[in-house]
Enzyme design. Structure first.
Site, PDB file in Angstrom:
ATOM      1  CG  ASP A  64       1.469  12.424 -22.038  1.00  0.00           C
ATOM      2  OD1 ASP A  64       2.088  12.610 -23.157  1.00  0.00           O
ATOM      3  OD2 ASP A  64       0.498  13.431 -21.743  1.00  0.00           O
TER       4      ASP A  64
ATOM      5  N   GLY B 208       8.490  12.046 -22.143  1.00  0.00           N
ATOM      6  CA  GLY B 208       9.518  12.597 -22.540  1.00  0.00           C
ATOM      7  C   GLY B 208       9.771  13.530 -20.876  1.00  0.00           C
TER       8      GLY B 208
ATOM      9  CG  HIS C 111      10.555   8.285 -26.040  1.00  0.00           C
ATOM     10  ND1 HIS C 111       9.163   7.935 -25.456  1.00  0.00           N
ATOM     11  CD2 HIS C 111      10.741   8.662 -26.060  1.00  0.00           C
ATOM     12  CE1 HIS C 111       9.251   9.627 -26.002  1.00  0.00           C
ATOM     13  NE2 HIS C 111       9.585   9.683 -26.575  1.00  0.00           N
TER      14      HIS C 111
ATOM     15  CG  LEU D 115      -3.898  -9.104 -23.463  1.00  0.00           C
ATOM     16  CD1 LEU D 115      -4.826  -8.162 -22.857  1.00  0.00           C
ATOM     17  CD2 LEU D 115      -2.135  -8.126 -22.757  1.00  0.00           C
TER      18      LEU D 115
ATOM     19  NE  ARG E 150      -3.293  17.299 -26.058  1.00  0.00           N
ATOM     20  CZ  ARG E 150      -2.586  17.522 -24.602  1.00  0.00           C
ATOM     21  NH1 ARG E 150      -3.248  19.008 -24.200  1.00  0.00           N
ATOM     22  NH2 ARG E 150      -0.802  18.013 -24.903  1.00  0.00           N
TER      23      ARG E 150
END
Length: 241
Positions: free
Chosen positions: A18, A21, A35, A129, A186
């Protein structure tokens, strides 16, 4: 914890990436710049995982609710995924990284599902990985699809978990550590079933600035946690603390 079908050692870390932007906006740049810079953070973080004991890394790149964003931003994100697959697949294969894309594929732009399949095939032998990128992903939709398929059939947690993962082209791998960058606290419909006993770590760091030191700090905190899974305190952890 790894699933029996995935032989890679190490923990499963999941990250909600997150802040792209907002990172760009604060610098007077278009959101797309955030991004693009976030792709560099993916590379840094993935390269740091094996040395920190992480065998599987799942990154939340695009949720099913993100289709509601402006069409130009959505289109830019889809183009960025194409570029990532084209530019990074060879490097991932060379470094022993297996790439998987989890989420729905029927709503992706034409040609993108095929590009995903080619990248997955080219990196399938990676054992260092397992890098999983969640695109058009919704945990609630996955749980709903699993419930619909198994309606009226006797099942177990393990079998239901496999159905949930399969609904999003994934595998049943429980999350050990779930990190969210950007300051929000969240889960945003991410890995709700698999993260039932995940340790949660929230950081103010925006995703484009995230790197090895941030991941190491999250892992250091993780190792200090007492993971009881509904039981009593682990005396070994208590003694170490």
């Amino acid at each position: 914890m790894q699933s029996p079908s995935d032989p890679r050692p190490g923990l499963h870390a999941a990250i909600i990436m997150d802040g792209n932007g907002r990172w760009a906006t604060r610098r007077g740049l278009p959101r797309a710049a955030g991004h693009r810079t976030g792709v560099e953070a993916i590379r840094r973080t993935a390269e740091a995982c094996p040395g920190l004991g992480i065998g599987t890394l799942t990154l939340y790149a695009f949720s099913s609710d993100n289709w509601q964003r402006p069409a130009d931003e959505v289109g830019g994100l889809m183009r960025l995924l194409r570029v990532y697959l084209r530019n990074e697949t060879a490097r991932l294969a060379r470094t022993g990284t297996r790439l998987s894309v989890v989420g729905r594929r029927d709503r992706l732009p034409a040609g993108l599902p095929e590009a995903i399949e080619r990248a997955e095939a080219a990196t399938a032998e990676g054992r260092k990985l397992h890098l999983r990128i969640a695109v058009d992903y919704s945990a609630r939709d996955a749980i709903l699809a699993a419930a619909a398929r198994l309606a009226g059939e006797p099942t177990s947690r393990a079998a239901f978990g496999a159905e949930v993962a399969g609904a999003m082209h994934g595998s049943p791998v429980d999350v050990d550590l779930l990190i969210r960058t950007g300051g929000e606290k969240r889960l945003s419909d991410f890995m709700l079933w698999e993260a039932a006993y995940a340790e949660l770590h929230f950081t103010e760091r925006m995703w484009p600035d995230f790197g090895e030191d941030d991941l190491a700090a999250a892992m250091a905190e993780f190792t200090r946690r007492d993971r009881r899974f509904g039981g009593l305190t682990n005396p070994k952890v208590s003694a170490a603390a």
